[in-house]
Motif scaffolding. Structure first.
Motif, PDB file in Angstrom:
ATOM      1  N   UNK A   1      -5.403  -3.995  -6.738  1.00 20.49           N
ATOM      2  CA  UNK A   1      -5.287  -2.537  -6.681  1.00 20.49           C
ATOM      3  C   UNK A   1      -6.570  -1.925  -6.121  1.00 20.49           C
ATOM      4  N   UNK A   2      -7.707  -2.497  -6.452  1.00 22.79           N
ATOM      5  CA  UNK A   2      -8.975  -1.993  -5.904  1.00 22.79           C
ATOM      6  C   UNK A   2      -8.934  -2.028  -4.383  1.00 22.79           C
ATOM      7  N   UNK A   3      -8.468  -3.116  -3.821  1.00 16.59           N
ATOM      8  CA  UNK A   3      -8.353  -3.231  -2.361  1.00 16.59           C
ATOM      9  C   UNK A   3      -7.371  -2.226  -1.781  1.00 16.59           C
ATOM     10  N   UNK A   4      -6.256  -2.027  -2.473  1.00 15.57           N
ATOM     11  CA  UNK A   4      -5.245  -1.065  -2.019  1.00 15.57           C
ATOM     12  C   UNK A   4      -5.826   0.343  -2.022  1.00 15.57           C
ATOM     13  N   UNK A   5      -6.483   0.710  -3.110  1.00 14.64           N
ATOM     14  CA  UNK A   5      -7.056   2.055  -3.203  1.00 14.64           C
ATOM     15  C   UNK A   5      -8.151   2.230  -2.150  1.00 14.64           C
ATOM     16  N   UNK A   6      -8.923   1.192  -1.900  1.00 15.53           N
ATOM     17  CA  UNK A   6      -9.926   1.254  -0.824  1.00 15.53           C
ATOM     18  C   UNK A   6      -9.254   1.584   0.506  1.00 15.53           C
ATOM     19  N   UNK A   7      -8.137   0.906   0.804  1.00 16.77           N
ATOM     20  CA  UNK A   7      -7.432   1.146   2.078  1.00 16.77           C
ATOM     21  C   UNK A   7      -6.822   2.546   2.120  1.00 16.77           C
ATOM     22  N   UNK A   8      -6.240   2.991   1.000  1.00 15.90           N
ATOM     23  CA  UNK A   8      -5.641   4.331   0.966  1.00 15.90           C
ATOM     24  C   UNK A   8      -6.714   5.414   1.138  1.00 15.90           C
TER      25      UNK A   8
ATOM     26  N   UNK B   1      -9.427   7.984 -11.856  1.00 13.99           N
ATOM     27  CA  UNK B   1      -8.004   8.145 -11.572  1.00 13.99           C
ATOM     28  C   UNK B   1      -7.835   8.269 -10.059  1.00 13.99           C
ATOM     29  N   UNK B   2      -6.641   7.938  -9.614  1.00 11.83           N
ATOM     30  CA  UNK B   2      -6.337   7.947  -8.186  1.00 11.83           C
ATOM     31  C   UNK B   2      -5.402   9.120  -7.921  1.00 11.83           C
ATOM     32  N   UNK B   3      -5.752   9.919  -6.915  1.00 10.59           N
ATOM     33  CA  UNK B   3      -4.979  11.112  -6.579  1.00 10.59           C
ATOM     34  C   UNK B   3      -4.591  11.081  -5.105  1.00 10.59           C
ATOM     35  N   UNK B   4      -3.388  11.563  -4.848  1.00 12.32           N
ATOM     36  CA  UNK B   4      -2.906  11.667  -3.479  1.00 12.32           C
ATOM     37  C   UNK B   4      -3.594  12.833  -2.774  1.00 12.32           C
TER      38      UNK B   4
ATOM     39  N   UNK C   1       0.844  -1.201   0.000  1.00 14.29           N
ATOM     40  CA  UNK C   1       0.000   0.000   0.000  1.00 14.29           C
ATOM     41  C   UNK C   1       0.880   1.254   0.000  1.00 14.29           C
ATOM     42  N   UNK C   2       1.940   1.246   0.811  1.00 17.16           N
ATOM     43  CA  UNK C   2       2.828   2.405   0.907  1.00 17.16           C
ATOM     44  C   UNK C   2       3.527   2.678  -0.419  1.00 17.16           C
ATOM     45  N   UNK C   3       4.005   1.623  -1.080  1.00 11.61           N
ATOM     46  CA  UNK C   3       4.678   1.821  -2.364  1.00 11.61           C
ATOM     47  C   UNK C   3       3.685   2.305  -3.425  1.00 11.61           C
ATOM     48  N   UNK C   4       2.457   1.803  -3.388  1.00  9.88           N
ATOM     49  CA  UNK C   4       1.427   2.308  -4.302  1.00  9.88           C
ATOM     50  C   UNK C   4       1.162   3.786  -4.017  1.00  9.88           C
TER      51      UNK C   4
ATOM     52  N   UNK D   1       0.288  11.551  -9.424  1.00  9.37           N
ATOM     53  CA  UNK D   1      -0.992  12.194  -9.135  1.00  9.37           C
ATOM     54  C   UNK D   1      -1.949  12.146 -10.306  1.00  9.37           C
ATOM     55  N   UNK D   2      -2.558  11.011 -10.472  1.00  6.26           N
ATOM     56  CA  UNK D   2      -3.548  10.859 -11.515  1.00  6.26           C
ATOM     57  C   UNK D   2      -3.457   9.529 -12.229  1.00  6.26           C
ATOM     58  N   UNK D   3      -2.930   8.518 -11.585  1.00  6.48           N
ATOM     59  CA  UNK D   3      -2.856   7.182 -12.186  1.00  6.48           C
ATOM     60  C   UNK D   3      -4.229   6.543 -12.233  1.00  6.48           C
ATOM     61  N   UNK D   4      -4.469   5.788 -13.294  1.00  5.38           N
ATOM     62  CA  UNK D   4      -5.675   4.954 -13.308  1.00  5.38           C
ATOM     63  C   UNK D   4      -5.355   3.680 -12.527  1.00  5.38           C
ATOM     64  N   UNK D   5      -6.368   2.977 -12.065  1.00  2.00           N
ATOM     65  CA  UNK D   5      -6.110   1.712 -11.392  1.00  2.00           C
ATOM     66  C   UNK D   5      -5.329   0.734 -12.277  1.00  2.00           C
ATOM     67  N   UNK D   6      -5.627   0.714 -13.566  1.00  2.00           N
ATOM     68  CA  UNK D   6      -4.907  -0.164 -14.488  1.00  2.00           C
ATOM     69  C   UNK D   6      -3.434   0.195 -14.591  1.00  2.00           C
ATOM     70  N   UNK D   7      -3.134   1.492 -14.644  1.00  2.00           N
ATOM     71  CA  UNK D   7      -1.734   1.931 -14.697  1.00  2.00           C
ATOM     72  C   UNK D   7      -0.997   1.538 -13.424  1.00  2.00           C
ATOM     73  N   UNK D   8      -1.646   1.743 -12.279  1.00  2.00           N
ATOM     74  CA  UNK D   8      -1.035   1.384 -11.000  1.00  2.00           C
ATOM     75  C   UNK D   8      -0.795  -0.121 -10.920  1.00  2.00           C
TER      76      UNK D   8
END
Length: 162
Positions: free
Chosen positions: A72-79, A98-101, A43-46, A54-61
């Motif tokens: 990745x869905x689970x990781x993004x849920x936790x983040x 997209x996923x943003x910090x 999770x930390x490395x993701x 800042x703007x990766x899609x889940x597929x890119x990640x």
């Protein structure tokens, strides 16, 4: 009797062994950081990748990390639950995400850790190395990173082909 390597082959062996020890120390340090954030190291490395781009899609990640999109869905849920990242829908194609910090939340937790680390490293390096030697170390770290990235891609390609 000197503990320093006496020839080039011994130096290369010692460098490889020191590199492994450095890698081990780095992994344990990042595990401690992940623990302090109540995350796991993946999770930390993701989160690091999301912060950098800042703007990766889940597929890119997933591709960058060598993970499935389901993982990745689970990781993004936790983040998201921890407050470190958020999903955003594309304004044109609402199906795209997209996923943003969330920099403020991340900084609040990581700045004290990395400020201490940076100060300790600066103190260690300034006391031991000249500017020219630090430039050499920087070159070594950059070259090592490129080798690690290339070898990672090679292993990932081999895995895909098998």
């Amino acid at each position: 009797m000197s503990t320093e390597p006496s020839d080039r082959s011994e130096l290369l062996i010692a460098l490889e062994q020191a590199g492994r020890k450095y890698s081990e120390s780095s992994i344990l340090f990042h595990q401690a950081i992940a623990d302090s954030l109540r995350l796991n190291t993946t999770d930390l490395k993701c989160l690091d990748l999301v912060r950098e781009s800042d703007g990766l899609t889940p597929g890119q990640l997933a591709k960058l990390m060598g993970l499935t999109t389901g993982a990745v869905t689970g990781i993004v849920d936790r983040l998201e639950a921890a407050g470190y990242a958020q999903r955003r829908r594309d304004s044109i194609d609402r199906r795209k995400i997209s996923i943003h910090a969330r920099p403020e939340q991340i900084a609040a937790r990581l700045n004290p850790i990395f400020t201490s680390f940076q100060q300790a490293m600066a103190s260690e390096f300034q006391a031991a190395y000249s500017d020219q030697e630090m430039a050499l170390i920087l070159d070594f770290v950059r070259r090592s990173s490129r080798v690690l990235q290339a070898e990672t891609r090679k292993m990932q390609q081999q895995e895909q082909e098998s």
